[in-house]
Each structure stands twice: as structure tokens, then as C-alpha cells.
Scaffold this motif. Structure first.
Motif, PDB file in Angstrom:
ATOM      1  N   THR A  32    -106.765 -33.642 -57.292  1.00  0.00           N
ATOM      2  CA  THR A  32    -107.935 -33.295 -56.474  1.00  0.00           C
ATOM      3  C   THR A  32    -107.557 -32.215 -55.471  1.00  0.00           C
ATOM      4  N   ASP A  33    -108.570 -31.438 -55.072  1.00  0.00           N
ATOM      5  CA  ASP A  33    -108.318 -30.356 -54.127  1.00  0.00           C
ATOM      6  C   ASP A  33    -108.433 -30.869 -52.696  1.00  0.00           C
ATOM      7  N   LYS A  34    -108.441 -29.956 -51.754  1.00  0.00           N
ATOM      8  CA  LYS A  34    -108.454 -30.307 -50.334  1.00  0.00           C
ATOM      9  C   LYS A  34    -109.695 -31.117 -49.950  1.00  0.00           C
ATOM     10  N   GLU A  35    -110.791 -30.930 -50.699  1.00  0.00           N
ATOM     11  CA  GLU A  35    -112.038 -31.628 -50.410  1.00  0.00           C
ATOM     12  C   GLU A  35    -112.236 -32.862 -51.286  1.00  0.00           C
ATOM     13  N   GLY A  36    -111.204 -33.214 -52.043  1.00  0.00           N
ATOM     14  CA  GLY A  36    -111.297 -34.387 -52.895  1.00  0.00           C
ATOM     15  C   GLY A  36    -111.995 -34.151 -54.222  1.00  0.00           C
ATOM     16  N   LYS A  37    -112.249 -32.897 -54.587  1.00  0.00           N
ATOM     17  CA  LYS A  37    -112.919 -32.596 -55.847  1.00  0.00           C
ATOM     18  C   LYS A  37    -111.893 -32.483 -56.986  1.00  0.00           C
ATOM     19  N   ASN A  38    -112.375 -32.728 -58.185  1.00  0.00           N
ATOM     20  CA  ASN A  38    -111.503 -32.808 -59.354  1.00  0.00           C
ATOM     21  C   ASN A  38    -111.005 -31.429 -59.789  1.00  0.00           C
ATOM     22  N   VAL A  39    -109.721 -31.364 -60.105  1.00  0.00           N
ATOM     23  CA  VAL A  39    -109.099 -30.137 -60.589  1.00  0.00           C
ATOM     24  C   VAL A  39    -108.212 -30.503 -61.786  1.00  0.00           C
ATOM     25  N   CYS A  40    -108.220 -29.658 -62.813  1.00  0.00           N
ATOM     26  CA  CYS A  40    -107.425 -29.874 -64.018  1.00  0.00           C
ATOM     27  C   CYS A  40    -106.320 -28.824 -64.082  1.00  0.00           C
ATOM     28  N   ILE A  41    -105.068 -29.261 -64.241  1.00  0.00           N
ATOM     29  CA  ILE A  41    -103.918 -28.362 -64.326  1.00  0.00           C
ATOM     30  C   ILE A  41    -103.334 -28.425 -65.736  1.00  0.00           C
ATOM     31  N   VAL A  42    -103.080 -27.259 -66.320  1.00  0.00           N
ATOM     32  CA  VAL A  42    -102.470 -27.193 -67.653  1.00  0.00           C
ATOM     33  C   VAL A  42    -101.377 -26.135 -67.670  1.00  0.00           C
ATOM     34  N   GLN A  43    -100.473 -26.283 -68.613  1.00  0.00           N
ATOM     35  CA  GLN A  43     -99.453 -25.270 -68.890  1.00  0.00           C
ATOM     36  C   GLN A  43     -99.031 -25.449 -70.343  1.00  0.00           C
ATOM     37  N   ALA A  44     -98.551 -24.392 -70.973  1.00  0.00           N
ATOM     38  CA  ALA A  44     -98.286 -24.407 -72.417  1.00  0.00           C
ATOM     39  C   ALA A  44     -96.832 -24.085 -72.735  1.00  0.00           C
ATOM     40  N   TRP A  45     -95.906 -24.733 -72.038  1.00  0.00           N
ATOM     41  CA  TRP A  45     -94.491 -24.729 -72.349  1.00  0.00           C
ATOM     42  C   TRP A  45     -93.927 -23.316 -72.384  1.00  0.00           C
ATOM     43  N   GLU A  46     -93.358 -22.843 -73.501  1.00  0.00           N
ATOM     44  CA  GLU A  46     -92.578 -21.611 -73.508  1.00  0.00           C
ATOM     45  C   GLU A  46     -92.406 -21.058 -74.920  1.00  0.00           C
ATOM     46  N   TYR A  47     -92.071 -19.749 -74.994  1.00  0.00           N
ATOM     47  CA  TYR A  47     -91.570 -19.068 -76.186  1.00  0.00           C
ATOM     48  C   TYR A  47     -92.508 -19.161 -77.387  1.00  0.00           C
ATOM     49  N   ALA A  48     -93.810 -19.029 -77.147  1.00  0.00           N
ATOM     50  CA  ALA A  48     -94.809 -18.955 -78.227  1.00  0.00           C
ATOM     51  C   ALA A  48     -94.752 -20.165 -79.152  1.00  0.00           C
ATOM     52  N   GLN A  49     -94.538 -21.346 -78.552  1.00  0.00           N
ATOM     53  CA  GLN A  49     -94.491 -22.571 -79.345  1.00  0.00           C
ATOM     54  C   GLN A  49     -95.756 -23.408 -79.228  1.00  0.00           C
ATOM     55  N   VAL A  50     -96.517 -23.235 -78.146  1.00  0.00           N
ATOM     56  CA  VAL A  50     -97.674 -24.074 -77.869  1.00  0.00           C
ATOM     57  C   VAL A  50     -98.876 -23.201 -77.506  1.00  0.00           C
ATOM     58  N   VAL A  51    -100.029 -23.566 -78.034  1.00  0.00           N
ATOM     59  CA  VAL A  51    -101.303 -23.060 -77.533  1.00  0.00           C
ATOM     60  C   VAL A  51    -102.052 -24.247 -76.956  1.00  0.00           C
ATOM     61  N   GLY A  52    -102.367 -24.170 -75.676  1.00  0.00           N
ATOM     62  CA  GLY A  52    -103.109 -25.239 -75.031  1.00  0.00           C
ATOM     63  C   GLY A  52    -104.596 -25.081 -75.270  1.00  0.00           C
ATOM     64  N   GLU A  53    -105.261 -26.210 -75.477  1.00  0.00           N
ATOM     65  CA  GLU A  53    -106.716 -26.219 -75.643  1.00  0.00           C
ATOM     66  C   GLU A  53    -107.301 -27.215 -74.643  1.00  0.00           C
ATOM     67  N   LEU A  54    -107.957 -26.708 -73.611  1.00  0.00           N
ATOM     68  CA  LEU A  54    -108.556 -27.536 -72.572  1.00  0.00           C
ATOM     69  C   LEU A  54    -110.066 -27.426 -72.655  1.00  0.00           C
ATOM     70  N   GLN A  55    -110.740 -28.566 -72.707  1.00  0.00           N
ATOM     71  CA  GLN A  55    -112.203 -28.605 -72.642  1.00  0.00           C
ATOM     72  C   GLN A  55    -112.594 -29.207 -71.302  1.00  0.00           C
ATOM     73  N   VAL A  56    -113.270 -28.413 -70.500  1.00  0.00           N
ATOM     74  CA  VAL A  56    -113.638 -28.846 -69.149  1.00  0.00           C
ATOM     75  C   VAL A  56    -115.152 -28.795 -69.004  1.00  0.00           C
ATOM     76  N   THR A  57    -115.715 -29.897 -68.512  1.00  0.00           N
ATOM     77  CA  THR A  57    -117.156 -30.012 -68.358  1.00  0.00           C
ATOM     78  C   THR A  57    -117.519 -29.952 -66.877  1.00  0.00           C
ATOM     79  N   PHE A  58    -118.460 -29.072 -66.559  1.00  0.00           N
ATOM     80  CA  PHE A  58    -118.944 -28.869 -65.192  1.00  0.00           C
ATOM     81  C   PHE A  58    -120.352 -29.447 -65.067  1.00  0.00           C
TER      82      PHE A  58
END
Length: 632
Positions: free
Chosen positions: A294-320
Motif C-alpha cells: 500500500t502507498d502512503k495513503e493506504g491505497k493498493n499498489v502492485c509491484i512486479v519485476q521480471a528477473w534477468e537476462y531475457a529469461q522471463v516476461v512478466g504478465e500483470l493484469q491490474v483492474t482499476f
């Protein structure tokens, strides 16, 4: 739906997803006014354009999983995955969170600096790219050259960094290259505007890369909030921060920000996802994908990262929701693999192949992905240039640079590794391998000149594979250091220096020891008594002052900058002391070991006969093992 009802619904869903109740299964249908965005992302590919073999643990039809080798990763697979995943969703962004450059010979031996990376990135056509620290490794002018190449085609990928301030003399200043690097960009998907802010890790870039002297980097959090506020003032209520700042810093930073919805990260090479990544042999995840905070105001935040060296493609689906607040986020770190499975060196049988494919699919994250034909065709000429470079003469060694893992006379544990001529001269018996010592010195000299400085360096003996003599090709240099390790910098205490050396010697002379971990160091020398007890084998440790060349004892109150490969920095070869160094005192410099050695060769004086760099044995005073007492 009333606001209070919507708020309760969102809070319930977030709590269930955060607890893992909804992970991997159907999520409740969001309210009608919600909007779902798919974010496809990668980071830190570090000029890793070719695929590599990877060993996984999969079921081949028997009871227990077995070791399976398969071709994996490579940028042509990233291109395919991005295209296929994008085709499956209506509202998609394709993002690269920085450090495209530095790490393999494709960076600077396959054309202009970054040329191959730009060409392959344009086969994806990213919607935004944020600057990582390694984008500055060739200075502001080198970075501008790379960005010009990135923008040669039709993609014109926006390049972002809200906290970099290019100096007036920089090739990327507002006067010289207006708008080439922006603080943010706004993209529209399905009638919705999404603001994307870029950040570059500040201290690390300035200290350990090569930006121009008058180019500065603002505090990441301050710059991010300013840009988020500016976008909000324009009525944009969906904000993605692309932060090349590292996973731990990202979690801390989000708690200080207002108005960020998604953070797509890079820099720390962090693998996120389920524990199955570990049990399948991919790697050990550091957190959930996505990580929900959550951020400073308590709202939801999603954090992602896709590792290294062209091994991973991250797929995040976020609904607003209608106000632009995050209701839920789910996703998958797609680990890209081929289908050429081999078991114990033999191709899988048809029955095994079917079982292996089913096992990969059941993992939920292993994605059998064919390389893009288009990207493979783009890569081909760069592969040929690297092959040509590998045949290029890069140095000459008039006398044999002997290979030996540990010192010692006739009959000692590694005596037969040296040639007859090397053994006859006796120096390897006193001080150990000459080529091992030169490699350690190379890390020290190059890190002092280019990567923020170093006081000492470490190379374990077994990481250096062959001696050198005569005219030396680039391919031979790669044979010297064939494992593709990246250079780290650790700030370590005097006690940790001694602990490091004792770790290496325990791994050689302790129970079940082998000769590979023996320590070779630059700027550091010591006496060894192999017969002494654990923790007492090293004595008379001295450090060489980099400016005066004077040797002196370790200082108890000082932190020493150690240049060391990632393998040892993470505890490889038994270097437990280095593995325990906290994150605040370790930095991934990210340059390939062979590239460091090539840089070292280029610094050497030229041979008058051939014009090639002249590679000679080091002066005896620079050898790390001053005196050696072997086992009785």
C-alpha cells in the motif's frame, strides 16, 4: 453501485488475493465500471540476446522429477512471448524497466555500442523504456548513440527518467537533444489514459557507471512524486512507475508515495513468483508476483519485476475502479523455454516428451515458446560479428602465463596442472597460477578506472580455466573466463577480508575440500599455512594503497571496496562471509568478466612487433600469496 459498497467489495477482494486465496483460480467479476489493463514487462536483459541451456526439474513419466536440459531464454523468445500475450488481451502495455546494455559481447563487439540491443528491442516495439544505470556505461554520448539507434525504426519507444538531469554539456541536454529522454509519457488504451513515470537508480549510477560529470541524479522518491502529481493535475488517475531502483528500494519507496498504482521494477535482478520456481530449478523467488503493498495513503499498489537476462516476461493484469484505484492485480512470471528436452544428454523419448510438456504446463509459469523468426533474422548478422570478433587477435603473451590453482611443489595437490616449463621455473610453486593472478589484477585495475573504484579484488582459482601464450584470440580470452559471471562490488570490513580468505582456504583444505576455491586477490597479499587449523591459515595480511603503491596492514575501522564476481559474492566456492554482506554494502556492477578482461588488455602497452597489447607476468610483489606452507 454505491461508493461504500464498491469500497467494501474492493477491500474484500484485495484481502483475499493478498492472502493467496484467489491466486491461480478464477477471480470474482469486478464491477461494471472497472477497467483491466495488461502490463507485459521485462528488465535487465544486459545484452543477453542469445538463448542458453537451462537445467530444470520436471516429471518425465516416472515418480520423482528428473533433471532436464532445455534451450531457454534469449531475446527472440521475448519477442514471441510479448506478441502472443499481447494478442490475448484487449488493453496492453509492453514495458522495459532498464539495463538493456552491458553484459555480453553483443554490447560492444557486434557493431556500435548497443546497436544489437536496439535492433532486438525494436522487434518487440516497447511502449516505454526507462534508463537503467548501465545505459550510462559509455557516457552520455554513448547513451545518445544507443537511443538514436533505438529510434531509427518506426517504434520510437519513449525513453523515460524523471530523476536524471543532463548537464549543459551533455549530448542529451535539452539544448542538444530536446525530448529524447522524458520524465513521463501518457498512453491511451481502450479510451483510458495511463501515465508512465521513469526512474533511474541515483547513487549507483553516479558512483559506478559513467555519466558525464555535470549530469546529476535526483532522489528517486522526490522526482517520482513530483511527476505523479503533475500527471494527476492533468486528470490522469492511472499511474505506472517504471523504477530501475531495485526490489527492496521499490517496496520502501511505494510506502512514501501517493498516487502510484503499479511499479514495474528492475536493477536488483529479482525473481518474483511462487515457490515452484525453486522446486522446478528455475531460481529462488524473493517475493510474490505481484507483490501487493500500500502507498502512503493506504491505497493498493502492485509491484512486479521480471528477473534477468531475457529469461522471463512478466504478465500483470491490474483492474482499476472508476476512480482509478487498484481493485485487484494478478499475473504470471512467464519463464521462457524451448521444447528440445534432453535427459542425461539424450533426447527425450516421445512418451517422456509428452510428460515433460505436461509437467511444464502444470507449473503455471514455464512457457514453451518458439523464438521469433523475425527477431532471429535480425539477430543473425550480430551473431556473425561476435563470431568474427572471437577469431580476432587481441593480445600477445611472449612467455607462458602459467595456470595453477594452488601453490606447492612436486607432489602437491595441483602440481600437474602446470606445464613442465612452468613447474621448472618454480614461481607457481611459490605463489600459484600466473593467469589466475592476472585476472584478479584485471578486476582491480578496471574497477578502479571505470566502475567507482576498488581497493581489492578476488578471483577463485577454479574460475580461470586455461593458460595463455603467444598470440591470443578473443575466443581464448573467453576460454579463460567461460562462465559468464558479472562483476560485483562489496564494501567489506577488515574482519570480513580475513573471513573471506579463511573461507576460501577452508573450502580447499577443510573436509571434502577441492582446489577451485583458492583465493587470488588484487591489491591484497598474505601468507598461507595450509596445515594450520580452520580460521588460522592466513596471516600477515597487507593491502596496497592504490595511489602510492605502499603496502600496509588492514585498518580495523575501514570499509574496503572489493571487486568480485557474482558467483563468489553470493557465497559460491564456500565464500560464506561474502554471502552474508548485507544488501546496503553490495552493488551489482553488471559488467561481464570477459569484458573486464578485454578492457584490461586494452590498457596494456603495445608489442612493437605485432602492435597487439602485451600481456606479461605481474611483478612478484603483486602476487597475493606471499609465502605458502603446504600440508605435511
Amino acid at each position: 453501485m454505491q461508493k461504500t459498497t464498491r469500497g467494501r467489495w474492493r477491500a474484500l477482494v484485495w484481502a483475499l488475493v493478498g492472502a493467496g486465496v484467489l491466486a491461480g483460480c478464477a477471480s470474482p467479476q469486478p464491477p461494471a465500471e472497472s477497467y483491466t489493463l495488461t502490463v507485459l514487462h521485462t528488465n535487465d536483459h544486459h545484452s543477453t540476446l542469445q538463448s542458453r541451456s537451462k537445467t530444470l526439474q520436471l516429471h518425465a513419466g516416472g515418480g520423482a522429477p528428473v533433471e532436464v536440459a532445455v534451450d531457454a531464454g534469449g531475446f527472440a523468445r521475448v519477442t514471441t512471448a510479448m506478441a502472443e500475450l499481447a494478442a490475448a488481451s484487449p488493453h496492453v502495455l509492453k514495458l522495459h524497466a532498464g539495463d538493456a546494455l552491458t553484459g555480453t559481447l553483443f554490447y560492444n563487439r557486434a557493431g556500435a555500442v548497443g546497436e544489437a540491443d536496439a535492433a532486438l528491442m525494436n522487434t518487440v516495439c516497447f511502449d516505454a523504456f526507462t534508463l537503467g544505470n548501465h545505459e550510462f556505461d559509455s557516457g552520455d554520448s554513448g547513451l545518445k548513440g544507443f537511443l538514436d539507434l533505438l529510434h531509427q525504426g518506426t517504434c520510437k519507444t519513449p525513453v523515460l527518467s524523471a530523476n536524471v538531469h543532463f548537464g549543459p554539456n551533455s549530448a542529451l541536454s535539452a539544448a542538444h537533444a530536446p525530448g529524447q529522454v522524458q520524465s513521463s509519457t501518457v498512453l491511451e488504451r481502450g479510451g483510458q489514459r495511463i501515465g508512465i513515470v521513469g526512474l533511474t537508480v541515483a547513487q549507483k549510477t553516479k558512483a559506478s557507471s559513467s555519466p558525464d560529470p555535470d549530469t546529476t541524479f535526483e532522489d528517486e522518491t522526490v522526482a517520482a512524486q513530483r511527476e505523479i502529481d503533475r500527471l494527476h493535475a492533468q486528470g490522469i488517475n492511472k499511474i505506472i512507475v517504471m523504477a530501475h531502483t531495485g526490489y527492496e528500494r521499490d517496496v520502501h519507496m511505494v510506502a512514501q508515495l501517493r498516487g502510484v498504482d503499479v511499479l514495474v521494477g528492475g536493477d536488483s535482478h529479482t525473481l518474483l513468483g511462487p515457490d515452484g520456481l525453486r522446486t522446478h530449478g528455475v531460481g529462488t523467488p524473493a517475493g510474490a508476483y505481484p507483490t501487493r503493498v500500500t502507498d502512503k495513503e493506504g491505497k493498493n499498489v502492485c509491484i512486479v519485476q521480471a528477473w534477468e537476462y531475457a529469461q522471463v516476461v512478466g504478465e500483470l493484469q491490474v483492474t482499476f475502479d472508476a476512480q482509478g484505484d487498484v481493485q485487484r492485480c494478478v499475473g504470471t512470471p512467464h519463464v521462457l523455454v524451448g521444447d528440445n528436452f534432453t535427459i542425461q544428454g539424450q533426447p527425450a523419448t516421445p512418451a517422456q516428451d509428452a510428460a515433460l510438456r505436461a509437467s511444464a504446463a502444470a507449473s503455471g509459469f514455464l512457457r514453451i515458446t518458439a523464438p521469433s523468426a523475425q527477431a532471429s533474422a535480425v539477430l543473425a548478422p550480430y551473431q556473425e560479428r561476435v563470431a568474427v570478433f572471437s577469431r580476432t587477435l587481441v593480445a600477445v603473451a611472449p612467455e607462458e602465463l602459467c595456470a595453477r590453482r594452488v601453490p606447492g611443489g612436486p607432489g602437491s595437490s595441483d602440481y600437474s596442472r602446470s606445464s613442465v616449463a612452468c613447474n621448472a621455473q618454480g614461481s607457481v610453486g611459490l605463489h600459484g597460477g600466473e593467469i589466475q593472478q592476472i585476472v584478479a589484477q584485471a578486476y582491480l585495475d578496471v574497477a578502479q578506472a571505470r566502475y567507482g573504484g576498488a581497493d581489492i579484488s578476488l578471483q577463485s582459482a577454479g574460475g580461470v580455466r586455461i593458460p595463455l601464450q603467444g598470440q591470443i584470440t578473443a575466443a581464448q580470452v573467453i576460454q579463460v573466463l567461460p562462465f559468464g559471471n558479472m562483476l560485483f562490488r562489496l564494501d567489506i570490513t577488515a574482519d570480513e577480508v580475513k573471513g573471506m580468505l579463511e573461507d576460501g582456504l577452508e573450502a580447499v583444505y577443510g573436509p571434502g575440500g577441492s582446489v577451485g576455491p583458492y583465493p587470488y586477490t588484487g591489491g591484497l597479499r598474505f601468507d598461507v599455512n595450509a596445515a594450520a587449523a580452520k580460521g588460522q591459515r592466513v596471516s600477515a595480511i597487507e593491502v596496497r594503497h592504490p595511489s602510492t603503491g605502499v603496502w600496509g596492514p588492514l585498518e580495523s575501522g575501514k570499509l574496503y571496496k572489493l571487486a568480485v564476481l557474482a558467483f563468489n559474492a553470493r557465497g559460491g566456492d564456500g565464500y560464506k562471509t561474502l554471502a552474508a554482506v548485507p544488501a546496503a554494502r553490495r552493488m551489482d556492477i553488471g559488467v561481464l568478466d570477459t569484458d573486464v578482461f578485454f578492457s584490461y588488455l586494452e590498457q596494456q602497452p603495445k608489442d612493437s612487433a605485432t602492435g597487439l597489447p602485451l600481456l606479461r607476468r605481474l611483478p612478484e610483489a603483486l602476487y597475493s600469496t606471499k609465502n605458502f606452507k603446504d600440508l605435511p
